[in-house]
Design a protein around this motif. Structure first.
Motif, PDB file in Angstrom:
ATOM      1  N   THR A   1       0.828  -1.204   0.000  1.00  0.00           N
ATOM      2  CA  THR A   1       0.000   0.000   0.000  1.00  0.00           C
ATOM      3  C   THR A   1       0.862   1.254   0.000  1.00  0.00           C
ATOM      4  O   THR A   1       0.517   2.255  -0.625  1.00  0.00           O
ATOM      5  CB  THR A   1      -0.934  -0.001   1.219  1.00  0.00           C
ATOM      6  OG1 THR A   1      -0.151  -0.058   2.424  1.00  0.00           O
ATOM      7  CG2 THR A   1      -1.854  -1.202   1.189  1.00  0.00           C
ATOM      8  N   ARG A   2       2.030   1.226   0.677  1.00  0.00           N
ATOM      9  CA  ARG A   2       2.906   2.391   0.698  1.00  0.00           C
ATOM     10  C   ARG A   2       3.526   2.635  -0.672  1.00  0.00           C
ATOM     11  O   ARG A   2       3.739   3.777  -1.074  1.00  0.00           O
ATOM     12  CB  ARG A   2       3.999   2.212   1.747  1.00  0.00           C
ATOM     13  CG  ARG A   2       3.611   2.675   3.146  1.00  0.00           C
ATOM     14  CD  ARG A   2       2.355   2.022   3.627  1.00  0.00           C
ATOM     15  NE  ARG A   2       1.900   2.532   4.918  1.00  0.00           N
ATOM     16  CZ  ARG A   2       0.759   2.178   5.464  1.00  0.00           C
ATOM     17  NH1 ARG A   2      -0.068   1.346   4.846  1.00  0.00           N
ATOM     18  NH2 ARG A   2       0.385   2.662   6.635  1.00  0.00           N
ATOM     19  N   LEU A   3       3.841   1.581  -1.382  1.00  0.00           N
ATOM     20  CA  LEU A   3       4.385   1.718  -2.724  1.00  0.00           C
ATOM     21  C   LEU A   3       3.347   2.331  -3.666  1.00  0.00           C
ATOM     22  O   LEU A   3       3.646   3.249  -4.429  1.00  0.00           O
ATOM     23  CB  LEU A   3       4.834   0.352  -3.242  1.00  0.00           C
ATOM     24  CG  LEU A   3       5.298   0.274  -4.691  1.00  0.00           C
ATOM     25  CD1 LEU A   3       6.469   1.229  -4.936  1.00  0.00           C
ATOM     26  CD2 LEU A   3       5.694  -1.153  -5.046  1.00  0.00           C
ATOM     27  N   LEU A   4       2.116   1.827  -3.634  1.00  0.00           N
ATOM     28  CA  LEU A   4       1.044   2.370  -4.479  1.00  0.00           C
ATOM     29  C   LEU A   4       0.780   3.836  -4.133  1.00  0.00           C
ATOM     30  O   LEU A   4       0.551   4.666  -5.017  1.00  0.00           O
ATOM     31  CB  LEU A   4      -0.226   1.544  -4.303  1.00  0.00           C
ATOM     32  CG  LEU A   4      -0.190   0.127  -4.881  1.00  0.00           C
ATOM     33  CD1 LEU A   4      -1.409  -0.666  -4.410  1.00  0.00           C
ATOM     34  CD2 LEU A   4      -0.146   0.164  -6.400  1.00  0.00           C
ATOM     35  N   PHE A   5       0.811   4.143  -2.842  1.00  0.00           N
ATOM     36  CA  PHE A   5       0.615   5.528  -2.408  1.00  0.00           C
ATOM     37  C   PHE A   5       1.689   6.441  -2.992  1.00  0.00           C
ATOM     38  O   PHE A   5       1.406   7.527  -3.506  1.00  0.00           O
ATOM     39  CB  PHE A   5       0.630   5.587  -0.876  1.00  0.00           C
ATOM     40  CG  PHE A   5       0.723   6.977  -0.314  1.00  0.00           C
ATOM     41  CD1 PHE A   5      -0.399   7.781  -0.237  1.00  0.00           C
ATOM     42  CD2 PHE A   5       1.933   7.486   0.130  1.00  0.00           C
ATOM     43  CE1 PHE A   5      -0.317   9.076   0.280  1.00  0.00           C
ATOM     44  CE2 PHE A   5       2.026   8.771   0.645  1.00  0.00           C
ATOM     45  CZ  PHE A   5       0.898   9.565   0.718  1.00  0.00           C
ATOM     46  N   SER A   6       2.945   5.997  -2.921  1.00  0.00           N
ATOM     47  CA  SER A   6       4.038   6.816  -3.436  1.00  0.00           C
ATOM     48  C   SER A   6       3.918   7.007  -4.945  1.00  0.00           C
ATOM     49  O   SER A   6       4.168   8.107  -5.456  1.00  0.00           O
ATOM     50  CB  SER A   6       5.378   6.158  -3.094  1.00  0.00           C
ATOM     51  OG  SER A   6       6.460   6.946  -3.543  1.00  0.00           O
ATOM     52  N   MET A   7       3.543   5.955  -5.670  1.00  0.00           N
ATOM     53  CA  MET A   7       3.375   6.074  -7.117  1.00  0.00           C
ATOM     54  C   MET A   7       2.234   7.020  -7.455  1.00  0.00           C
ATOM     55  O   MET A   7       2.305   7.777  -8.429  1.00  0.00           O
ATOM     56  CB  MET A   7       3.141   4.693  -7.738  1.00  0.00           C
ATOM     57  CG  MET A   7       4.340   3.760  -7.640  1.00  0.00           C
ATOM     58  SD  MET A   7       4.059   2.151  -8.428  1.00  0.00           S
ATOM     59  CE  MET A   7       4.124   2.621 -10.181  1.00  0.00           C
TER      60      MET A   7
ATOM     61  N   ASN B   1      -7.172   4.393  -0.211  1.00  0.00           N
ATOM     62  CA  ASN B   1      -7.471   3.829  -1.520  1.00  0.00           C
ATOM     63  C   ASN B   1      -6.412   2.831  -1.965  1.00  0.00           C
ATOM     64  O   ASN B   1      -6.720   1.861  -2.662  1.00  0.00           O
ATOM     65  CB  ASN B   1      -7.631   4.944  -2.558  1.00  0.00           C
ATOM     66  CG  ASN B   1      -8.925   5.719  -2.379  1.00  0.00           C
ATOM     67  OD1 ASN B   1      -9.813   5.287  -1.653  1.00  0.00           O
ATOM     68  ND2 ASN B   1      -9.032   6.860  -3.027  1.00  0.00           N
ATOM     69  N   ALA B   2      -5.164   3.056  -1.604  1.00  0.00           N
ATOM     70  CA  ALA B   2      -4.123   2.075  -1.904  1.00  0.00           C
ATOM     71  C   ALA B   2      -4.388   0.773  -1.164  1.00  0.00           C
ATOM     72  O   ALA B   2      -4.178  -0.328  -1.696  1.00  0.00           O
ATOM     73  CB  ALA B   2      -2.748   2.629  -1.522  1.00  0.00           C
ATOM     74  N   VAL B   3      -4.863   0.881   0.077  1.00  0.00           N
ATOM     75  CA  VAL B   3      -5.240  -0.317   0.837  1.00  0.00           C
ATOM     76  C   VAL B   3      -6.388  -1.038   0.142  1.00  0.00           C
ATOM     77  O   VAL B   3      -6.386  -2.268  -0.002  1.00  0.00           O
ATOM     78  CB  VAL B   3      -5.631   0.059   2.281  1.00  0.00           C
ATOM     79  CG1 VAL B   3      -6.235  -1.138   3.011  1.00  0.00           C
ATOM     80  CG2 VAL B   3      -4.419   0.580   3.046  1.00  0.00           C
TER      81      VAL B   3
END
Length: 501
Positions: free
Chosen positions: A334-340, A362-364
């Motif tokens: 989820t942290r990776l998707l958030f950063s992207m 939303n990433a979660v």
């Protein structure tokens, strides 16, 4: 270093591009700093071990490499990945933000490299979650036969899929998704408990197995898998070590949430790799030593490690592995998707942060939806998942090592300059070798048709995502992207330095 207040809300223009988004630079979304060193370590170790440690001895390690071949692969692979961890430690001091390899790939090589690396790493993380979750089907059939394997639906590669098991595994994913939605305080505390339960379960298993009357060193022979050369045995497991130890790089993924100096991350990463290799080896020995392992494999147990636990502790011995197997890698994904999303590499929808919990909601949700698909493919898909995700993580490690090399080359006065270049070269060659062993036909570790198909589908989805965002991405000035990803304009972009040189 300048603070966020030093950056006024500006509209940046380049090649006709004007940022009309409602989110100004001063509205950059950030995550709360709540994670202690113990919680970060627990997240990494839990992600490294997961269910692969307890399932793969009977499905991959012993059949493909034998006891000694597998342990040598752990030793060699763990040592080589320590060089990759050192590359992460160089960069995390300068770029202590969410994103890990994705952020480093952008810093070193620009927008396109950042997207490729990020998408590859998302694949690796999602596959680890899927492997951990779908392993619950094995546990339920072994410990609670007939409880969840009800409502037969269909068969995939010899594995029967039941509605009851789908419901149970879906509930597992939803539970961990909820933990991540509520915040790192709750998720990290749970992860810390599970990590210690995992280590305790492994120690109980090895002690019980060694103490069994039938246990003997002779049961470990043949030391290498029959019908394969020792080199082929070692290479077949060495190629997937990027996947086996993938959890150590959850540490740079959560760097933005550290409540401690990022310099401590080096020791945490190395420690997690060493602990992971040791726990993998202990479980393997526990499985192989209790009776001749060739006889054990010939019994075709649905869960070989659980069968060994039963031999050591009685009918419900497999229960000791139930809680340790719950550890996962939901958080890093989820942290990776958030950063992207924060860097506009993915739709801004991924950037939403919960106003109370400070989590990327939303990433979660996206991660949860994708992982809910995995149980429908059945348990036999584990080896396909391992192979394809190992390629993704190897690619991400390669980008990190190359960026670390560029950073050391551009800043020769830093303390890491004495050892940074050779370490980055070794780490990069390790990543290339693992990728090649999986990709080249005829290799002892070459992936199968099913893995290639799933990998191509993922690449196609990523290509669609990239071209959907490419026009906006390529129009964003690097100065603005630098702030979105790194939180400041003071941290260097190495690809710009190379162009100016």
């Amino acid at each position: 270093m300048r603070t966020r207040a030093a950056f006024p809300a500006l509209k940046l223009k380049r090649d006709g591009y004007m940022d009309h988004s409602t989110e100004s630079q001063t509205d950059r979304k950030e995550l709360k700093k709540t994670m202690s060193p113990a919680e970060v370590w627990a997240l990494a170790v839990g992600a490294i071990i997961g269910w692969g440690c307890f399932v793969l001895p009977g499905t991959r390690f012993l059949p493909d490499a034998g006891p000694l071949g597998t342990c040598l692969a752990f030793l060699i692979g763990g040592g080589l990945l320590c060089t990759v961890a050192l590359c992460y430690s160089i960069l995390i001091k300068v770029y202590p933000v969410a994103g890990g390899s994705f952020t480093y790939a952008y810093v070193g090589f620009g927008t396109r490299a950042g997207f490729i690396c990020g998408w590859a790493l998302v694949l690796g993380y999602l596959c680890v979650i899927a492997a951990n979750g779908t392993a619950l089907a094995l546990l339920s059939r072994f410990v609670l036969p007939g409880v969840f394997d009800v409502g037969y639906l269909y068969t995939v590669a010899g594995w029967d899929v039941y509605a009851g098991e789908l419901a149970m595994m879906s509930a597992f994913f939803i539970f961990f998704g909820y933990m991540n939605f509520r915040g790192m305080d709750m998720a990290s505390s749970l992860q810390l408990i599970l990590a210690f339960a995992l280590a305790g379960g492994v120690l109980v298993l090895i002690l019980g197995s060694v103490a069994t009357e039938t246990s003997h060193v002779d049961n470990l022979f043949p030391l290498f898998a029959e019908g394969r050369s020792p080199v082929a045995c070692v290479l077949s497991i060495l190629a997937i070590t990027p996947w086996l130890f993938v959890g150590f790089d959850t540490i740079p993924q959560t760097a933005e949430e550290f409540d401690f100096p990022p310099e401590k991350s080096r020791r945490l990463m190395i420690n997690s790799i060493v602990c992971g290799a040791l726990l993998y080896a202990l479980v393997l020995i526990a499985v192989a030593i209790i009776i001749p392992y060739t006889d054990l494999l010939g019994q075709n147990h649905s869960w070989t490690t659980g069968a060994v636990a039963n031999m050591a502790f009685g009918r419900f011995g497999g229960v000791i592995l139930a809680i340790p197997g719950m550890a996962g890698i939901f958080t890093a994904t989820t942290r990776l998707l958030f950063s992207m999303g924060r860097g506009k590499f993915l739709h801004p929808w991924f950037v939403k942060v919960h106003p109370k919990h400070g989590t990327p909601t939303n990433a979660v949700l996206f991660t949860l939806c994708l992982t809910l698909i995995a149980p429908w493919f059945g348990r036999s898909a584990l080896n396909w998942i391992v192979d394809m995700s190992a390629m993704g993580t190897a690619l991400a490690y390669l980008f990190t090592c190359m960026t670390a090399y560029k950073y050391v080359a551009n800043f020769p006065d830093i303390p890491e300059a004495r050892w940074g270049k050779p370490v980055a070269i070794i780490g990069g060659l390790t990543s290339i070798s693992c990728f090649a062993m999986l990709a080249l036909p005829g290799s002892p570790a070459a992936i199968g048709i099913e893995s290639w198909f799933m990998l191509l589908v993922w690449v196609a989805i990523g290509t669609a995502f990239y071209f959907n965002r490419s026009s906006e991405l390529n129009a964003i000035p690097h100065e603005q992207m630098q702030y979105l990803l790194l939180g400041t304009k003071d941290r260097p972009l190495l690809f710009e330095a190379a162009q100016s040189t």
